[in-house]
Write a protein that holds these residues in place. Structure first.
Motif, PDB file in Angstrom:
ATOM      1  N   PRO A  96       0.621  -1.281   0.171  1.00 31.60           N
ATOM      2  CA  PRO A  96      -0.145   0.026   0.346  1.00 31.60           C
ATOM      3  C   PRO A  96       0.951   1.534  -0.185  1.00 31.60           C
ATOM      4  O   PRO A  96       2.264   1.780   1.004  1.00 31.60           O
ATOM      5  N   VAL A  97       0.413   2.578  -1.409  1.00 36.29           N
ATOM      6  CA  VAL A  97       1.017   3.527  -0.800  1.00 36.29           C
ATOM      7  C   VAL A  97       0.174   4.120  -0.752  1.00 36.29           C
ATOM      8  O   VAL A  97      -0.812   4.149  -1.832  1.00 36.29           O
ATOM      9  N   SER A  98       0.601   5.385  -0.396  1.00 39.03           N
ATOM     10  CA  SER A  98      -0.085   7.244  -0.078  1.00 39.03           C
ATOM     11  C   SER A  98       0.316   7.575  -1.062  1.00 39.03           C
ATOM     12  O   SER A  98       1.417   8.334  -1.028  1.00 39.03           O
ATOM     13  N   LEU A  99      -0.926   8.563  -1.961  1.00 40.21           N
ATOM     14  CA  LEU A  99       0.363   9.414  -3.357  1.00 40.21           C
ATOM     15  C   LEU A  99      -1.187  10.133  -2.996  1.00 40.21           C
ATOM     16  O   LEU A  99      -2.730  10.368  -2.872  1.00 40.21           O
ATOM     17  N   GLY A 100      -0.414  11.997  -2.883  1.00 42.15           N
ATOM     18  CA  GLY A 100      -1.613  13.203  -2.622  1.00 42.15           C
ATOM     19  C   GLY A 100      -1.984  12.994  -1.413  1.00 42.15           C
ATOM     20  O   GLY A 100      -1.679  12.520  -0.153  1.00 42.15           O
ATOM     21  N   THR A 101      -2.360  14.502  -1.555  1.00 42.54           N
ATOM     22  CA  THR A 101      -3.356  15.262   0.200  1.00 42.54           C
ATOM     23  C   THR A 101      -5.383  15.575  -0.060  1.00 42.54           C
ATOM     24  O   THR A 101      -5.095  16.077  -2.039  1.00 42.54           O
ATOM     25  N   PRO A 102      -6.351  14.436   0.319  1.00 43.58           N
ATOM     26  CA  PRO A 102      -5.327  13.523   1.466  1.00 43.58           C
ATOM     27  C   PRO A 102      -4.937  12.421   0.641  1.00 43.58           C
ATOM     28  O   PRO A 102      -5.173  12.427  -0.176  1.00 43.58           O
ATOM     29  N   PRO A 103      -4.595  11.374   1.258  1.00 46.08           N
ATOM     30  CA  PRO A 103      -3.850  10.670   0.785  1.00 46.08           C
ATOM     31  C   PRO A 103      -4.941   9.851   0.265  1.00 46.08           C
ATOM     32  O   PRO A 103      -6.129   9.193   0.145  1.00 46.08           O
ATOM     33  N   THR A 142      -2.007  18.500  -3.968  1.00 42.20           N
ATOM     34  CA  THR A 142      -0.751  18.886  -3.746  1.00 42.20           C
ATOM     35  C   THR A 142       0.083  18.275  -5.521  1.00 42.20           C
ATOM     36  O   THR A 142       1.068  17.942  -5.338  1.00 42.20           O
ATOM     37  N   SER A 143      -1.023  17.284  -5.742  1.00 43.32           N
ATOM     38  CA  SER A 143      -1.129  17.384  -7.215  1.00 43.32           C
ATOM     39  C   SER A 143      -0.224  18.334  -8.311  1.00 43.32           C
ATOM     40  O   SER A 143      -0.472  19.360  -8.596  1.00 43.32           O
ATOM     41  N   THR A 167       3.567  15.006 -10.597  1.00 44.71           N
ATOM     42  CA  THR A 167       4.242  15.161  -8.860  1.00 44.71           C
ATOM     43  C   THR A 167       3.305  15.321  -8.139  1.00 44.71           C
ATOM     44  O   THR A 167       2.140  16.433  -7.665  1.00 44.71           O
ATOM     45  N   ASP A 168       3.580  14.421  -6.685  1.00 42.16           N
ATOM     46  CA  ASP A 168       2.656  14.551  -6.158  1.00 42.16           C
ATOM     47  C   ASP A 168       3.641  14.464  -4.650  1.00 42.16           C
ATOM     48  O   ASP A 168       4.517  13.496  -5.090  1.00 42.16           O
ATOM     49  N   VAL A 169       3.110  14.112  -3.330  1.00 43.71           N
ATOM     50  CA  VAL A 169       3.200  13.647  -2.356  1.00 43.71           C
ATOM     51  C   VAL A 169       3.116  12.102  -2.201  1.00 43.71           C
ATOM     52  O   VAL A 169       2.258  11.877  -2.468  1.00 43.71           O
ATOM     53  N   VAL A 170       4.132  11.254  -1.904  1.00 44.12           N
ATOM     54  CA  VAL A 170       4.164  10.363  -1.757  1.00 44.12           C
ATOM     55  C   VAL A 170       4.268   9.683  -0.903  1.00 44.12           C
ATOM     56  O   VAL A 170       5.479   9.493   0.085  1.00 44.12           O
ATOM     57  N   ASN A 171       3.779   8.848  -0.202  1.00 45.24           N
ATOM     58  CA  ASN A 171       3.941   8.432   1.048  1.00 45.24           C
ATOM     59  C   ASN A 171       4.087   6.818   1.402  1.00 45.24           C
ATOM     60  O   ASN A 171       2.644   6.269   1.095  1.00 45.24           O
ATOM     61  N   VAL A 172       5.479   6.244   2.005  1.00 44.42           N
ATOM     62  CA  VAL A 172       5.142   4.507   2.304  1.00 44.42           C
ATOM     63  C   VAL A 172       5.348   4.741   3.542  1.00 44.42           C
ATOM     64  O   VAL A 172       6.314   5.253   3.729  1.00 44.42           O
ATOM     65  N   PHE A 177       7.800  11.458   0.298  1.00 43.63           N
ATOM     66  CA  PHE A 177       8.327  12.262  -0.456  1.00 43.63           C
ATOM     67  C   PHE A 177       7.812  13.090  -1.177  1.00 43.63           C
ATOM     68  O   PHE A 177       6.868  12.594  -1.777  1.00 43.63           O
ATOM     69  N   ALA A 178       8.453  14.260  -1.268  1.00 40.44           N
ATOM     70  CA  ALA A 178       7.559  15.530  -2.144  1.00 40.44           C
ATOM     71  C   ALA A 178       8.141  15.059  -3.200  1.00 40.44           C
ATOM     72  O   ALA A 178       9.165  15.346  -3.373  1.00 40.44           O
ATOM     73  N   GLY A 179       7.710  15.436  -3.889  1.00 40.42           N
ATOM     74  CA  GLY A 179       7.864  15.715  -5.629  1.00 40.42           C
ATOM     75  C   GLY A 179       8.328  14.509  -6.176  1.00 40.42           C
ATOM     76  O   GLY A 179       9.082  14.351  -7.251  1.00 40.42           O
ATOM     77  N   GLN A 180       7.644  13.377  -6.114  1.00 40.23           N
ATOM     78  CA  GLN A 180       7.915  12.180  -6.608  1.00 40.23           C
ATOM     79  C   GLN A 180       6.951  12.054  -8.145  1.00 40.23           C
ATOM     80  O   GLN A 180       5.501  12.640  -8.160  1.00 40.23           O
ATOM     81  N   ALA A 181       7.351  11.882  -9.156  1.00 42.40           N
ATOM     82  CA  ALA A 181       7.121  11.947 -10.448  1.00 42.40           C
ATOM     83  C   ALA A 181       6.328  10.914 -10.745  1.00 42.40           C
ATOM     84  O   ALA A 181       6.413   9.516 -10.079  1.00 42.40           O
ATOM     85  N   VAL A 182       4.702  10.372 -10.072  1.00 46.21           N
ATOM     86  CA  VAL A 182       3.541   9.218 -10.484  1.00 46.21           C
ATOM     87  C   VAL A 182       2.880   9.602 -12.362  1.00 46.21           C
ATOM     88  O   VAL A 182       2.633  10.810 -12.102  1.00 46.21           O
TER      89      VAL A 182
END
Ligand SMILES: O=C(c1ccc(-c2ccco2)nc1O)N(Cc1ccccn1)C1CC1
Length: 427
Positions: A96-103, A142-143, A167-172, A177-182
């Motif tokens: 599970p990986v959370s992407l963006g805000t809200p996750p 945040t995307s 790019t967006d916030v990627v949280n695992v 890590f902000a700015g990860q290419a999604v």
């Protein structure tokens, strides 16, 4: 890059991944580990529909990822490890990986054989989505769209996907890590569509093969490396039982003996290594046979595999071990019921066959893949014929040490940004 018609059946593997807060000059993020979740098995891409039909499995996947996250045990920031419970036949695991805000939480398949983080998205045609979670950048505050950027990847089994880039916030785990290419999918091929619990891939190979154009993007690990205590991630995959992925540290309790390291040639973007030797069957039997058939030292044994190197890549995104035809022939000559079947798409044998071990060495470390690991799965519901975990690497140009080979070892992927190495230890 690879012949889509290759008759190789192989399935996606899995990986786990870590992350860190925006890199700060003041502190290292430490190290993290993440739970993988099993995936209702689907052979990632059977190159032939027939093979896929044979290899179909089903198994319920835990309904809610949130429950899995709720159970998520992130340890404190400088240590951590996550159990990964394999689906039947160790087909693949998802994290599970959370992407963006809200996750927005997606299950991603981490793949040391590729370098794009791509996801099923709101831009994926509904006809190509079958149950996958979809990342919607417009629902994330945040995307940011990477204007003009596109991506397009084709995998060795003929599967493919392509789309746009944000790019967006990627949280695992508990770091971000902000700015990860999604990379959002605007097109996925049918085998991704049918892999209903796999919401996308997260590449752990080298950023040099990331497919985003015109500006290539960095892998998640490349982005977080400087924030980790040590530029490593380790794979402790297991057979039909939970494995462990760690990031940023080496957990000495997960292996025995010494970790033997070998240099990685990353010039093709992969974790390419040369295993010093391999042997078929338990080494003692080989030694004893050699003892009885001593050859004059002037005649090297015709297939002295005990000193034949194997060059290939460590690829958590491929389930099987794809090896040279000569090695496949040597291995399956020890299995009386084995045959290289056109219909099944590779080597098959009686499911009750006793399979020889397969041993490989890295420096002073010897890794033995027990024979039972090499019985990959029944070819069909009769359960009479089984598909081999070792198959041919024909037409690829190098071997692929997939999960079948990796799960017999504790594997250290070390990349300090200049001289990458792979470490292997017994466990
Ligand atoms: O599927 C891939 C694969 C991964 C990444 C890329 C790629 C193209 C452009 C950037 O990355 N192309 C692949 O094809 N396998 C595994 C494999 C298995 C069997 C046959 C061929 N291959 C790459 C790691 C070797």
């Amino acid at each position: 890059m690879f012949p889509p018609s290759s008759s190789i059946i192989f399935a996606a593997g899995l990986t786990g991944l870590a992350v860190a807060a925006p890199s700060s000059p003041f502190h290292k993020m430490g190290s993290f580990s993440i739970p993988q979740v099993r995936n209702a098995g689907y052979v990632r891409h059977g190159p032939t529909a027939l093979a896929r039909a044979y290899m179909k499995f089903g198994a319920a996947m835990p309904d809610s990822l949130f429950q899995i996250l709720a159970d998520f045990k992130i340890s404190k920031r400088d240590t951590g490890s996550a159990a990964a419970t394999p689906e039947q036949y160790d087909i693949q695991y998802l994290t599970p990986v959370s992407l963006g805000t809200p996750p927005q939480i997606l299950n991603l398949d981490f793949d040391s054989g590729s370098s794009d983080l791509w996801v099923f998205s709101s831009e994926t045609p509904a006809s190509q989505v079958k149950g996958q979670a979809q990342y919607n950048p417009s629902k994330s505050s945040t995307s940011k769209e990477v204007s003009g950027a596109t991506w397009d990847i084709s995998y060795g089994d003929g599967s493919s996907s392509s789309g746009n880039v944000y790019t967006d916030v990627v949280n695992v785990g508990n770091a971000t890590f902000a700015g990860q290419a999604v990379e959002t999918a605007q097109q996925v091929s049918s085998s991704f569509t049918s892999d209903t619990n796999n919401d996308g891939l997260l590449g752990l190979a080298f950023s040099t093969i990331n497919t985003v154009q015109p500006e290539q993007q960095k892998t998640f690990f490349d982005n977080i490396r400087d924030d980790l205590d040590s530029p490593v991630w380790t794979a402790d995959l297991k057979h039909n039982e939970p494995g462990t992925y760690n990031f940023g540290f080496i957990d000495d309790s997960l292996y025995t003996g010494k970790i033997a390291y070998t240099d990685v040639d990353s010039s093709d973007g992969f974790w390419m290594i040369t295993l010093d030797s391999y042997s078929v069957g338990s080494s003692t039997s080989n030694l004893s046979s050699r003892a009885f058939h001593h050859r004059p030292s002037t005649f090297p044994s015709p297939s002295d595999s005990a000193s034949t190197p194997l060059t290939g890549i460590a690829d958590t995104g491929t389930t099987l071990a794809l090896l040279p035809d000569s090695v496949c022939t040597e291995y399956y000559s020890q299995v009386s019921s084995a045959a290289n079947s056109q219909t099944a798409g590779g080597y098959v044998f009686d499911c009750d066959a006793t399979l020889p071990d397969f041993t490989y060495t890295v420096g002073s470390t010897t890794i033995t893949i027990p024979g039972e690991y090499i019985n990959y799965a029944p070819v069909d519901t009769t359960g009479e014929q089984c598909f081999g975990g070792i198959q041919s690497d024909a037409d690829i140009g190098f071997s692929i040490f997939g999960d079948i080979a990796l799960k017999a070892a504790f594997v250290v992927f070390e990349d300090d940004g200049s001289s990458p190495r792979l470490g292997f230890a017994q466990k």
